[in-house]
Scaffold this active site. Structure first.
Site, short mmCIF file in Angstrom:
data_model
loop_
_atom_site.label_atom_id
_atom_site.label_comp_id
_atom_site.label_asym_id
_atom_site.label_seq_id
_atom_site.Cartn_x
_atom_site.Cartn_y
_atom_site.Cartn_z
N TYR A 89 -56.18 22.19 -7.78
CA TYR A 89 -56.88 23.13 -8.53
C TYR A 89 -58.41 23.21 -8.10
CZ TYR A 89 -58.77 25.12 -12.76
OH TYR A 89 -59.48 26.06 -13.40
N ARG A 147 -66.03 13.14 -32.17
CA ARG A 147 -66.42 12.99 -30.79
C ARG A 147 -65.74 11.60 -30.15
NH1 ARG A 147 -70.64 10.04 -29.05
NH2 ARG A 147 -72.07 10.75 -30.73
N ASP A 193 -52.10 15.37 -11.81
CA ASP A 193 -52.00 16.39 -12.51
C ASP A 193 -50.68 17.36 -12.52
OD1 ASP A 193 -52.66 19.30 -13.71
OD2 ASP A 193 -54.57 19.38 -12.69
N LYS A 222 -52.65 25.45 -20.75
CA LYS A 222 -51.67 26.07 -20.06
C LYS A 222 -50.34 25.92 -20.98
CE LYS A 222 -54.83 26.60 -17.31
NZ LYS A 222 -55.29 25.77 -15.94
C1 LIG Z 1 -56.41 25.24 -15.52
C2 LIG Z 1 -55.98 23.87 -14.69
C3 LIG Z 1 -57.09 22.90 -14.89
C4 LIG Z 1 -58.34 23.02 -15.44
O1 LIG Z 1 -58.08 23.11 -16.96
P1 LIG Z 1 -58.89 23.77 -18.04
O2 LIG Z 1 -58.25 23.59 -19.32
O3 LIG Z 1 -59.20 25.18 -17.56
O4 LIG Z 1 -60.20 22.86 -17.99
C5 LIG Z 1 -56.62 21.80 -14.02
N1 LIG Z 1 -55.55 21.67 -13.36
C6 LIG Z 1 -54.60 22.66 -13.12
C7 LIG Z 1 -53.43 22.50 -12.45
C8 LIG Z 1 -54.98 23.96 -13.77
O5 LIG Z 1 -54.03 24.99 -13.65
#
Ligand SMILES: *Cc1c(COP(=O)(O)O)cnc(C)c1O
Length: 390
Positions: free
Chosen positions: A109, A55, A180, A205
């Site tokens: 997002y 953790r 992001d 992703k």
């Molecule tokens: C999918 C996504 C997230 C969230 O990610 P998770 O792994 O599903 O928690 C955040 N920002 C973007 C741009 C995303 O495509």
């Protein structure tokens, strides 16, 4: 244990995705790091060094992927967590406290939007949203603004707002810029080189790349990542060692996958732009895209995400998606397989038709996460689906 090495030329993204700096090489050591599926580690007293606990994000598999993404991003430090939202939430919780303010892009997002608009206010942190296409960032700032939050490129219209003026403004005001960069991946963009302080990824992703794990990473200056680590220890969005190992496996092919995503998406976007019944194609690699010039300057590749609008609107989009045979109708993105979704059912489901329009997402908008299949099989599939859409 890191070896001390003489300074060397910076390695390329292909190499950095494969070789971890920290790997000790001795006779018989495995080429692939083992999964250390252990919650805790032998430790008697402080003379045994750092206490390891999964953790605490210092499990070897977690550390390996955190360091690898930091190297790919050209950042000092990284932390790997159990989801993209875990990384985003812990980063924002680390950088703010009650009474603080965030200025964020209005093109975000959905989960991040909800975090900023509904969850952080419950903790006394307010957010003002700024349209990154033409909004006035300076007007949105307050004396208590701690963070400017961006997404590069944006979902699903693939806008690439130039972050450099925003970064310059943040520098003058002593504000931390968080971006992001999930859609870009560190193959197509190193946001740190543009002055962004902290990058966050949904590693679910492109970084993972196979649609088989949920994971997230934040990378930036050591002092900030240490604060993110502190928050994550107590909120606890942990990346399981096995998922960390799969993420490392994904990172090994990141560069070659993203190059293929880029090539296939360019091909699909150009093809779609020639089809009757398609009124608009959103892809920064097309000269018709409003941010084509900026994207060309800032990105090493235009990415794997393509949006397009069907003349027949929502019913045509429904028929198109149902008719797909190679591409899979599913939310999410960044895996080897092509996924197709309609934002009005997924990321933009909470918005009215007018609000979606204002974000460039009219009914009839279809989003494609272009995979790495043979490109002619993709266009053949889209051709028959367009025919079915009518
Ligand atoms: C999918 C996504 C997230 C969230 O990610 P998770 O792994 O599903 O928690 C955040 N920002 C973007 C741009 C995303 O495509």
């Amino acid at each position: 244990m890191a070896r001390s090495k003489p300074p060397e030329r910076k390695r390329g993204q292909g190499t950095l995705g494969i070789h971890s700096d920290a790997a000790e090489r001795t006779a018989g050591s495995p080429v692939v790091p083992p999964i250390v599926q252990s919650a805790t580690f032998h430790w008697a007293d402080p003379s045994d060094g750092d206490l390891l606990y999964t953790r605490w994000t210092n499990n070897p598999n977690q550390e390996l992927v955190a360091d690898k993404v930091a190297a790919l991003e050209g950042m000092e430090a990284g932390i790997a967590l159990g989801s993209g939202m875990g990384a985003i939430a812990c980063t924002l919780l680390a950088l703010t406290e009650a009474g603080d303010h965030i200025a964020a892009s209005s093109l975000l997002y959905g989960g991040t939007n909800t975090l900023l608009a509904s969850e952080l206010p419950r903790r006394g942190v307010e957010t003002s949203f700024v349209d990154p296409r033409d909004g006035d960032w300076e007007a949105a700032l307050r004396p208590e603004t701690r963070v400017i939050y961006l997404e590069l490129p944006t979902n699903p219209t693939m806008r690439v707002p130039d972050p450099r003026p925003v970064v310059a403004l943040a520098r003058r005001k002593g504000i931390v810029v968080v971006a992001d960069v999930t859609f870009a991946s560190p193959v197509n963009l190193r946001a740190g080189s543009l002055g962004v302080d902290v990058v966050v990824h949904s590693a679910t992703k492109y970084l993972g790349g196979h649609a088989d794990i949920i994971a997230g990473v934040a990378a930036g200056p050591r002092n900030i990542i240490d604060q993110v680590n502190h928050v994550s220890r107590f909120f606890g969005p942990v990346l399981d060692p096995h998922a960390a190992w799969l993420l490392d496996r994904g990172l090994r092919t990141l560069e070659v996958r993203v190059r293929r995503h880029n090539e296939n998406a360019q091909h699909v976007a150009e093809w779609l732009a020639r089809q009757p019944g398609v009124t608009r194609v959103d892809y920064p690699g097309l000269a018709s895209h409003p941010d084509h010039a900026v994207a060309k300057e800032l990105l090493d590749g235009f990415g794997g995400m393509v949006g397009f609008v069907l003349e027949g609107g929502a019913p045509a989009a429904d028929r198109f998606v149902s008719a797909l045979e190679v591409a899979i109708a599913a939310p999410s993105l960044g895996g080897v397989e092509t996924l197709v979704s309609q934002p009005r059912y997924t990321s933009h489901v909470g918005l009215s038709a007018e609000e979606r329009e204002a974000r460039g997402v009219p009914d009839g908008f279809v989003r494609i996460s272009v995979g790495i299949e043979d490109r002619d099989d993709l266009t053949a599939d889209f051709q028959q689906a367009l025919a079915a859409a009518g």
